[in-house]
Design an enzyme around this catalytic site. Sequence first.
Site, short mmCIF file in Angstrom:
data_model
loop_
_atom_site.label_atom_id
_atom_site.label_comp_id
_atom_site.label_asym_id
_atom_site.label_seq_id
_atom_site.Cartn_x
_atom_site.Cartn_y
_atom_site.Cartn_z
N CYS A 78 -38.64 -65.90 -51.17
CA CYS A 78 -37.55 -65.53 -52.07
C CYS A 78 -38.09 -64.79 -53.30
CB CYS A 78 -36.72 -66.76 -52.45
SG CYS A 78 -35.11 -66.32 -53.16
N HIS A 173 -34.79 -68.41 -47.43
CA HIS A 173 -35.55 -69.64 -47.62
C HIS A 173 -35.84 -70.30 -46.27
CE1 HIS A 173 -35.38 -70.01 -52.02
NE2 HIS A 173 -34.27 -69.32 -51.90
N GLU A 175 -37.62 -72.74 -45.71
CA GLU A 175 -37.63 -74.21 -45.90
C GLU A 175 -36.23 -74.80 -45.90
OE1 GLU A 175 -37.98 -71.99 -48.26
OE2 GLU A 175 -37.20 -72.69 -50.19
#
Lengths: 191, 252
Positions: A78, A173, A175
Amino acid sequence: MKNIVIIDYGAGNVKSVNFAFQRLGYNPVLTDDPKTIKTADYVVFPGVGHAKAAMETIEAKGLSEVIRNLKQPVLGVCLGMQLMCRFSEEGDVNGLGIFDMDVKKFDDQLKVPHMGWNDVLDCSSIMKGVTGQTYFVHSYYVPINQETIASCEYGIKFSASLAKDNFFGCQFHPEKSGKVGEEIILNFLNQ
Amino acid sequence: MLRKRIIPCLDIKDGRTVKGVNFVDLQDAGDPIELAKKYSDIGADELVFLDITATHEKRKTLAKLVERIARNVSIPFTVGGGVRSVEDADVLLHAGADKIAVNSAAVKRPELLTELADKFGNQCVVLSVDAKNTEDGWKVHLVGGRERTDIDLFDWVKKAEQLGAGEILFTSMDHDGTKGGFALEALQKVDELVSIPVIASGGAGKEEHFSDLFQQTEISAALAASVFHFQTIEIPELKHKLAQENIPVRTV
């Protein structure tokens, strides 16, 4: 065991990135120590928030040169990816200049931040074989260029992911992108 | 194409998930972590946790819960309830929350939105607003809907955006708990007034209500609680139906 370092310079999503690697069975080290970063097998450069403030922290910690000179696989996430570019319109700040692109603001006609799950297209490199959507939250974007390894469309087509030599970046993202995100993290760890 | 988001909301009290019908009667609907993982697995796009009993003493407990959620769940989540300061938000964001929802505290001290946006970026600042359509128009309500203000809903969301909110979560108190559908007109108006994403909340009772929301407004996300917790609506079937109607949703 792979020695993974997540650069901890106070960015908000450090913990989430760490948890994502832990869910995959890895145990990253969180640090801002240049020596530890340099000796890692893999380096993750996270980031959320404002480009100018983040870049100032990176400079203050003396990490600009460290990151620029890394030879192992590096993944910017990001804002991390945006800081690896030449320049950002967010605060008109110079980035690390690893990716040869400027970061631009989305058109005012669109809802900004671009927030939610969107398709990743034209995938290659660590994005090869990835299908479906990943989770995006951002108000600035990197245009399509020769370093683009996945694109996304929001008003215009922009870079969802970048790669140059040992450097990789995700605008989204991984994650926070469920199983698709895990697949991308594992692809990165296979570099 | 950006997908419409389906967001289960988990009301948390003393570390457990509860959902009040019209915010008064509370029923136990499970363990937050298990529910969160289940929702993530079946295709929820995000999660919202609202701590409805957040007091200063309980903030540490909440932070621990937030960390357990972040450890176990691989989709984004918002945490709200009693966030009054940058410090409150900092604790939750550092525990792993992606976004912070503020409600009453922002009404009482609007600068809070700016302080949060300056410190963490507007992408993690959600303005949660509860409103009722009164004879004087849509008015903002506080303390879970119990206290009326004279603040106009539409003025407030515009101001909140200017101050630093990155997303609006609008709950219609008239619709919440009724299972009669979302407040479509008011939602569309809110959505047109701001250039940040808007989450619709209050009134979801059946799958058609989500179709109506996404077909009749530009709203990008829908939030619901009890219909998901008690499986009146199953998220995979809901998304299947929406996809058949050419509404862009993510399937897992």
